[in-house]
Scaffold this motif. Structure first.
Motif, mmCIF file in Angstrom:
data_model
loop_
_atom_site.group_PDB
_atom_site.id
_atom_site.type_symbol
_atom_site.label_atom_id
_atom_site.label_comp_id
_atom_site.label_asym_id
_atom_site.label_seq_id
_atom_site.Cartn_x
_atom_site.Cartn_y
_atom_site.Cartn_z
ATOM 1 N N ALA A 8 -149.134 44.416 -48.885
ATOM 2 C CA ALA A 8 -149.313 45.041 -47.575
ATOM 3 C C ALA A 8 -147.971 45.367 -46.944
ATOM 4 O O ALA A 8 -146.974 44.695 -47.194
ATOM 5 N N VAL A 9 -148.011 46.390 -46.106
ATOM 6 C CA VAL A 9 -146.855 46.801 -45.306
ATOM 7 C C VAL A 9 -147.336 46.914 -43.859
ATOM 8 O O VAL A 9 -148.445 47.410 -43.602
ATOM 9 N N ALA A 10 -146.525 46.443 -42.935
ATOM 10 C CA ALA A 10 -146.873 46.532 -41.510
ATOM 11 C C ALA A 10 -147.285 47.964 -41.187
ATOM 12 O O ALA A 10 -146.646 48.919 -41.651
ATOM 13 N N PRO A 11 -148.353 48.137 -40.415
ATOM 14 C CA PRO A 11 -148.862 49.485 -40.141
ATOM 15 C C PRO A 11 -147.812 50.477 -39.645
ATOM 16 O O PRO A 11 -147.814 51.639 -40.065
ATOM 17 N N ASP A 12 -146.889 50.041 -38.808
ATOM 18 C CA ASP A 12 -145.879 50.972 -38.283
ATOM 19 C C ASP A 12 -144.753 51.270 -39.272
ATOM 20 O O ASP A 12 -143.870 52.078 -38.989
#
Length: 177
Positions: free
Chosen positions: A82-86
């Motif tokens: 996962a990657v932070a949404p922003d």
């Protein structure tokens, strides 16, 4: 951005990145999966992407088995990532995968499997496992989503069925949902 191996001090931040990236109820399931995989697999390898002291991305590689004709082989499964949404669509996920695969290469891991979108993961060196003679661990998993990358420790006799760590089954996290 700094890429590095995960430490115990990163667990909470990595869990929150996973939860936020997947969102809602699915994010809660992935956060529980992450905690359970860390608990159940003493050989896990995690990688974090950090920017300005903040964890912005995370990937976990856990141990599973390849049921090969001559013996069981320790392999790894990439999940979850996962990657932070922003911070999505900025190459963070790509770099997490590259860094993680390089670590596993150094450690003599022969194969890394995953369930995922072939359009994304094929650009990261993965290809359909069935094309290489591997059998997927479940019929719930679409053939195109069952993918593998061969590292330099791979040998031609290493074929067979991927057997997931029980944790994926315990939390009903097998097959794309």
């Amino acid at each position: 951005m700094i890429l590095r191996e995960e430490t115990a001090a990163d667990h909470d931040a990595a869990r929150e990145v996973q939860r936020a990236a997947f969102g809602g109820a699915k994010g809660d399931v992935v956060a529980r999966l992450l905690d359970a995989l860390r608990r159940d697999d003493p050989k896990w390898t995690g990688v974090v992407a950090e920017d300005g002291g903040e964890v912005i991305g995370h990937v976990l590689f856990t141990t599973s088995l390849l049921d090969a004709p001559s013996r069981l082989v320790d392999v790894r499964v990439l999940s979850p990532i996962a990657v932070a949404p922003d911070r999505q669509r900025q190459g963070v996920g790509k770099r997490l995968i590259e860094y993680g695969l390089a670590l596993l290469e150094e450690r003599g891991v022969p194969l890394v499997f995953l369930e995922g979108d072939p359009a994304y993961y094929s650009r990261r060196g993965f290809s359909p496992g069935g094309d290489h003679g591997f059998r997927k661990p479940s019929l719930r998993l679409p053939d195109v989503a069952f993918q593998v990358v061969k590292l330099s420790a791979y040998e031609e006799w290493m074929t067979g069925t991927l057997v997931y760590l029980h944790t994926f089954w315990d939390l009903d996290c097998v097959g794309l949902r």
